[in-house]
Design a protein around this motif. Sequence first.
Motif, PDB file in Angstrom:
ATOM      1  N   LEU A 286       0.831  -1.204   0.000  1.00  0.00           N
ATOM      2  CA  LEU A 286       0.000   0.000   0.000  1.00  0.00           C
ATOM      3  C   LEU A 286       0.867   1.254   0.000  1.00  0.00           C
ATOM      4  N   ALA A 287       1.856   1.296   0.898  1.00  0.00           N
ATOM      5  CA  ALA A 287       2.709   2.473   0.999  1.00  0.00           C
ATOM      6  C   ALA A 287       3.608   2.625  -0.229  1.00  0.00           C
ATOM      7  N   LEU A 288       4.064   1.508  -0.785  1.00  0.00           N
ATOM      8  CA  LEU A 288       4.915   1.577  -1.973  1.00  0.00           C
ATOM      9  C   LEU A 288       4.156   2.164  -3.163  1.00  0.00           C
ATOM     10  N   ILE A 289       2.914   1.704  -3.356  1.00  0.00           N
ATOM     11  CA  ILE A 289       2.119   2.242  -4.468  1.00  0.00           C
ATOM     12  C   ILE A 289       1.906   3.742  -4.284  1.00  0.00           C
ATOM     13  N   LEU A 290       1.658   4.164  -3.049  1.00  0.00           N
ATOM     14  CA  LEU A 290       1.523   5.598  -2.767  1.00  0.00           C
ATOM     15  C   LEU A 290       2.778   6.348  -3.174  1.00  0.00           C
ATOM     16  N   GLY A 291       3.939   5.862  -2.728  1.00  0.00           N
ATOM     17  CA  GLY A 291       5.189   6.565  -2.994  1.00  0.00           C
ATOM     18  C   GLY A 291       5.554   6.604  -4.462  1.00  0.00           C
ATOM     19  N   VAL A 292       5.431   5.459  -5.149  1.00  0.00           N
ATOM     20  CA  VAL A 292       5.796   5.405  -6.568  1.00  0.00           C
ATOM     21  C   VAL A 292       4.877   6.300  -7.395  1.00  0.00           C
ATOM     22  N   SER A 293       3.579   6.302  -7.092  1.00  0.00           N
ATOM     23  CA  SER A 293       2.649   7.119  -7.877  1.00  0.00           C
ATOM     24  C   SER A 293       2.932   8.602  -7.690  1.00  0.00           C
ATOM     25  N   ARG A 294       3.334   9.021  -6.484  1.00  0.00           N
ATOM     26  CA  ARG A 294       3.625  10.452  -6.256  1.00  0.00           C
ATOM     27  C   ARG A 294       4.909  10.873  -6.952  1.00  0.00           C
ATOM     28  N   THR A 295       5.917  10.011  -6.967  1.00  0.00           N
ATOM     29  CA  THR A 295       7.139  10.342  -7.701  1.00  0.00           C
ATOM     30  C   THR A 295       6.868  10.333  -9.203  1.00  0.00           C
ATOM     31  N   THR A 296       6.029   9.409  -9.665  1.00  0.00           N
ATOM     32  CA  THR A 296       5.625   9.397 -11.068  1.00  0.00           C
ATOM     33  C   THR A 296       4.923  10.696 -11.430  1.00  0.00           C
TER      34      THR A 296
END
Length: 416
Positions: A286-296
Amino acid sequence: MTRSSSGAELRRTLGVGDAVVIGLGSMVGAGIFAALGPAARAAGSGLLLGLAVAALVAYCNATSSARLAALYPASGGTYVYGRERLGEFWGYLAGWSFVVGKTASCAAMALTVGAYVWPGQAHAVAVAAVVALTAVNYGGVQKSAWLTRAIVAVVLAVLASVVVVCLGSGESDAGRLDIGASGGAGGVLQAAGLLFFAFAGYARIATLGEEVRDPARTIPRAIPLALGIALAVYACVAVAVLSVLGADGLGRADAPLADAVRAAGVPGLVPVVRVGAAVAALGSLLALILGVSRTTLAMARDRHLPGALAAVHPRFQVPHRAELAVGVVVAVLAATVDVRGAIGFSSFGVLTYYAVANASAWTLGSAPAARVVPAVGLLGCVVLAFALPGVSVVVGAGVLAVGVVAYGVRRWAAAR
């Protein structure tokens, strides 16, 4: 105003408690259920020394990230800091290493969920987990924070049970905690590099900077709080498991925590540990998807990725296209490839990411005292990155080289 703050912005809804929980959801995740074994194989009796080195480097990185996040409270984390403090290329390099490495980590965490929940259908369960958590993130970051809070509570309860059972059993022996370095200095550093991956979740707080209330106050408080709690948890678990299995037994364990409670004479707790591992992997995913999407999102705003990914949903105020794109890529990987054994380069990428963060923090002040922490952090990241297993270093360097070539081609095409 930085470039990342132009255009449609995300909604600031997260307070200190929410940010700490999201950081903990990333750190107190599946890593603690699996990382201790490989680290013990590398360091032997120096495992706790490796944990201390990883914690020191993580502290320096967290301090540098907190200072930068307070100044640049936009989505993207070190991608933004490197761009603003060092130049476009360094920001891009940080963003590339984060997005590529963490996307593979997302798929690995999804497959970990599948392996624990239904081993015979691990890929199908992994895809279902990705779809479900992408839907949660799509509904707004506050919903993600609520779910993460529940996940963290479950995982901490399971870890507390493991610690109590191990330390309270007749098999516990303080003599097994004798701190040495049977694996040598290189083994200790390699263990630190492997364990560092488990600490890296505090970056999620920084990458969500555009969704935090009063970021100048919230982020510098949330990052060290989350890191401190995670360090205390990891230290307690490592000591408890070592006291039962010893360094050699821990190094041979495929499921260290499950093996520890079994050795402690409480095999009935093994299914609980398996559930805890699955829930922890969900929290990390959950947290990884949050982080990757924000950097994307941040990279798309600067056209390093397709500009369509920079869209912000008018109702939910989330980067919905970036989240859907990340979800689709991770789901495809989880459905087709078992990447759990092939993501060593992720640690290399994460250490590269934080090396850029420390280099960026170095530019914030000229006073020697202000530069000690970023200097130690930068040196630590470089040393740990190249202390990783050779395959991880080669693959990680190759992935970064692909990103550099892509950047050069894009600049050349723009110049024409």
